[in-house]
Design a protein around this motif. Structure first.
Motif, PDB file in Angstrom:
ATOM      1  N   HIS A  69      32.069 135.903  13.829  1.00 53.06           N
ATOM      2  CA  HIS A  69      32.957 135.229  14.771  1.00 53.06           C
ATOM      3  C   HIS A  69      32.265 134.992  16.108  1.00 53.06           C
ATOM      4  O   HIS A  69      32.410 133.919  16.704  1.00 53.06           O
ATOM      5  CB  HIS A  69      34.223 136.059  14.979  1.00 53.06           C
ATOM      6  N   LEU A  70      31.505 135.968  16.559  1.00 53.99           N
ATOM      7  CA  LEU A  70      30.824 135.858  17.847  1.00 53.99           C
ATOM      8  C   LEU A  70      29.448 135.209  17.722  1.00 53.99           C
ATOM      9  O   LEU A  70      28.713 135.131  18.708  1.00 53.99           O
ATOM     10  CB  LEU A  70      30.693 137.245  18.481  1.00 53.99           C
ATOM     11  N   ARG A  71      29.089 134.775  16.524  1.00 54.40           N
ATOM     12  CA  ARG A  71      27.830 134.071  16.276  1.00 54.40           C
ATOM     13  C   ARG A  71      26.633 134.903  16.723  1.00 54.40           C
ATOM     14  O   ARG A  71      25.803 134.469  17.526  1.00 54.40           O
ATOM     15  CB  ARG A  71      27.836 132.708  16.968  1.00 54.40           C
ATOM     16  N   LEU A  72      26.580 136.115  16.183  1.00 59.01           N
ATOM     17  CA  LEU A  72      25.454 137.015  16.440  1.00 59.01           C
ATOM     18  C   LEU A  72      24.701 137.234  15.136  1.00 59.01           C
ATOM     19  O   LEU A  72      24.665 138.345  14.593  1.00 59.01           O
ATOM     20  CB  LEU A  72      25.963 138.357  16.990  1.00 59.01           C
ATOM     21  N   PRO A  73      24.091 136.197  14.598  1.00 65.28           N
ATOM     22  CA  PRO A  73      23.519 136.296  13.245  1.00 65.28           C
ATOM     23  C   PRO A  73      22.408 137.337  13.126  1.00 65.28           C
ATOM     24  O   PRO A  73      22.164 137.854  12.037  1.00 65.28           O
ATOM     25  CB  PRO A  73      22.992 134.882  12.982  1.00 65.28           C
ATOM     26  N   GLU A  74      21.730 137.641  14.213  1.00 59.20           N
ATOM     27  CA  GLU A  74      20.614 138.586  14.139  1.00 59.20           C
ATOM     28  C   GLU A  74      21.054 140.030  14.389  1.00 59.20           C
ATOM     29  O   GLU A  74      20.230 140.935  14.346  1.00 59.20           O
ATOM     30  CB  GLU A  74      19.538 138.197  15.153  1.00 59.20           C
ATOM     31  N   ALA A  75      22.336 140.221  14.646  1.00 49.35           N
ATOM     32  CA  ALA A  75      22.831 141.574  14.920  1.00 49.35           C
ATOM     33  C   ALA A  75      23.294 142.230  13.617  1.00 49.35           C
ATOM     34  O   ALA A  75      24.040 141.643  12.844  1.00 49.35           O
ATOM     35  CB  ALA A  75      23.982 141.523  15.916  1.00 49.35           C
ATOM     36  N   ARG A  76      22.839 143.450  13.386  1.00 49.42           N
ATOM     37  CA  ARG A  76      23.283 144.228  12.223  1.00 49.42           C
ATOM     38  C   ARG A  76      23.996 145.470  12.748  1.00 49.42           C
ATOM     39  O   ARG A  76      23.420 146.263  13.515  1.00 49.42           O
ATOM     40  CB  ARG A  76      22.092 144.615  11.346  1.00 49.42           C
ATOM     41  N   ILE A  77      25.251 145.623  12.347  1.00 46.89           N
ATOM     42  CA  ILE A  77      26.081 146.720  12.839  1.00 46.89           C
ATOM     43  C   ILE A  77      26.108 147.824  11.791  1.00 46.89           C
ATOM     44  O   ILE A  77      26.457 147.582  10.627  1.00 46.89           O
ATOM     45  CB  ILE A  77      27.513 146.241  13.139  1.00 46.89           C
ATOM     46  N   ILE A  78      25.733 149.012  12.194  1.00 44.27           N
ATOM     47  CA  ILE A  78      25.794 150.183  11.325  1.00 44.27           C
ATOM     48  C   ILE A  78      26.975 151.037  11.795  1.00 44.27           C
ATOM     49  O   ILE A  78      26.958 151.552  12.923  1.00 44.27           O
ATOM     50  CB  ILE A  78      24.496 151.004  11.371  1.00 44.27           C
ATOM     51  N   VAL A  79      27.998 151.165  10.953  1.00 43.35           N
ATOM     52  CA  VAL A  79      29.227 151.857  11.337  1.00 43.35           C
ATOM     53  C   VAL A  79      29.242 153.259  10.734  1.00 43.35           C
ATOM     54  O   VAL A  79      28.959 153.437   9.541  1.00 43.35           O
ATOM     55  CB  VAL A  79      30.474 151.077  10.879  1.00 43.35           C
ATOM     56  N   SER A  80      29.584 154.240  11.562  1.00 43.43           N
ATOM     57  CA  SER A  80      29.752 155.612  11.087  1.00 43.43           C
ATOM     58  C   SER A  80      31.005 156.200  11.726  1.00 43.43           C
ATOM     59  O   SER A  80      31.586 155.616  12.648  1.00 43.43           O
ATOM     60  CB  SER A  80      28.521 156.467  11.427  1.00 43.43           C
ATOM     61  N   PHE A  81      31.411 157.372  11.232  1.00 42.99           N
ATOM     62  CA  PHE A  81      32.624 158.024  11.713  1.00 42.99           C
ATOM     63  C   PHE A  81      32.279 159.453  12.129  1.00 42.99           C
ATOM     64  O   PHE A  81      31.515 160.137  11.456  1.00 42.99           O
ATOM     65  CB  PHE A  81      33.692 158.054  10.618  1.00 42.99           C
ATOM     66  N   ARG A  82      32.866 159.893  13.246  1.00 43.91           N
ATOM     67  CA  ARG A  82      32.686 161.286  13.660  1.00 43.91           C
ATOM     68  C   ARG A  82      33.831 161.689  14.579  1.00 43.91           C
ATOM     69  O   ARG A  82      34.532 160.833  15.158  1.00 43.91           O
ATOM     70  CB  ARG A  82      31.344 161.502  14.350  1.00 43.91           C
ATOM     71  N   ASP A  83      34.024 162.984  14.749  1.00 46.28           N
ATOM     72  CA  ASP A  83      35.022 163.506  15.668  1.00 46.28           C
ATOM     73  C   ASP A  83      34.529 163.329  17.099  1.00 46.28           C
ATOM     74  O   ASP A  83      33.409 163.728  17.430  1.00 46.28           O
ATOM     75  CB  ASP A  83      35.279 164.989  15.399  1.00 46.28           C
ATOM     76  N   MET A  84      35.352 162.701  17.946  1.00 50.40           N
ATOM     77  CA  MET A  84      34.999 162.523  19.353  1.00 50.40           C
ATOM     78  C   MET A  84      36.264 162.209  20.132  1.00 50.40           C
ATOM     79  O   MET A  84      37.322 161.931  19.564  1.00 50.40           O
ATOM     80  CB  MET A  84      33.953 161.411  19.525  1.00 50.40           C
ATOM     81  N   HIS A  85      36.127 162.251  21.457  1.00 48.71           N
ATOM     82  CA  HIS A  85      37.292 162.047  22.315  1.00 48.71           C
ATOM     83  C   HIS A  85      37.728 160.590  22.320  1.00 48.71           C
ATOM     84  O   HIS A  85      38.912 160.279  22.213  1.00 48.71           O
ATOM     85  CB  HIS A  85      36.978 162.510  23.744  1.00 48.71           C
TER      86      HIS A  85
END
Length: 308
Positions: A69-85
């Motif tokens: 949507h934001l046209r960031l074709p060269e960006a790769r997002i690595i998503v993780s989950f952890r406990d935080m505030h």
């Protein structure tokens, strides 16, 4: 980005001037043509998250939808989950990989993963633009405003839920401020986000924000201003032409029905001039006082019918 529970959720328009400055900054940094290239919002189907979906694969899919949507074709997002505030966090680097951490609570509230990623991926977008505000608070408000105005932030408002016992809000804007930004966007692009809301409280906040957004377009010297505003404007114009002190415009001092937006101001000289905020991009416009005329905003190119 934070979440709120119970009395933590603030309502109203405490950040409205920063929000308006953020809208102006978007037009200044992106150009009107680029802003208008975001005329279509992220569709609900692209960020829908079913309970049966694999958590990590689904989060990566939604992140890719935000990147596209934001046209960031060269960006790769690595998503993780952890406990935080906080609800989420992104590590801003040179890229092309960006690591986004989501609060572990999203494992059980997957319907809000899109909202959290809308904010964090917008951080990446603004980082690449080298667009920021000084101070953490104002910069987060810029990020929320940009997400909402560029078509991803309706998810942030839809994540707002509130009842007599508990509440939840994502982002730094109040629900009504999100509504204001979405209403400003809707007026420019003719796109009504309200059918996408799954939260009744989100719709209420949107309608509350829509009122001051319309108010911006109904202030003198715009011809859409009501008769009371026109009479007040004429009285203050006569005072300015006579060299007498001009009282503060409506919305300054006291308790205003709508959040103040700077209002119009008269400037001495020959000819007398009036400055006022553009109802689209909020940048101030300066024109001579000479009756009915059409003014063109030099920033967003909106043409305005005025009676100065």
């Amino acid at each position: 980005m934070g979440t709120g529970t119970g009395s933590d959720v603030v309502h109203g328009f405490p950040h409205i001037e920063t929000v308006r400055s953020a809208i102006t900054a978007l037009y200044q940094r992106l150009s009107p043509d680029t802003v208008h290239s975001f005329a279509a919002s992220v569709p609900p189907a692209e960020v829908a998250f079913a309970d049966a979906d694999d958590l990590h694969l689904g989060a990566q899919r939604v992140a890719r939808a935000m990147v596209q949507h934001l046209r960031l074709p060269e960006a790769r997002i690595i998503v993780s989950f952890r406990d935080m505030h906080h609800a989420a966090n992104v590590e801003l680097t040179a890229g092309p990989e960006y690591f986004v951490e989501l609060n572990s609570r999203f494992r059980d509230h997957r319907e809000d993963i899109g909202a959290a990623l809308a904010h964090e991926v917008m951080h990446i977008y603004l980082h690449r633009l080298d667009l920021s505000f000084p101070g953490t608070r104002d910069n987060e408000i810029l990020t929320d405003t940009a997400a909402a105005y560029l078509g991803a932030g309706w998810l942030l408002l839809d994540a707002f839920r509130e009842d007599a016992v508990t509440s939840q809000k994502l982002g730094y804007l109040t629900p009504e401020e999100f509504g204001y930004v979405l209403a400003k966007r809707a007026r420019v692009f003719g796109e009504d986000p309200s059918p996408w809301f799954t939260s009744p409280q989100a719709y209420t906040a949107y309608t509350a924000g829509r009122a001051p957004a319309r108010h911006d377009e109904e202030q003198p010297p715009l011809t859409a201003g009501g008769w009371a505003g026109r009479l007040r404007y004429a009285r203050e114009r006569r005072a300015a032409q006579g060299g007498r002190p001009v009282p503060p415009p409506h919305g300054h001092g006291g308790r205003a029905a709508h959040p103040p937006g700077g209002g119009y101001r008269f400037e001495g000289g020959s000819p007398l001039r009036v400055t006022f905020p553009c109802p689209t991009c909020l940048q101030r416009i300066r024109v001579p006082v000479r009756g009915r005329m059409r003014a063109r905003c030099g920033l967003c190119r909106t043409v305005l019918d005025c009676d100065t």
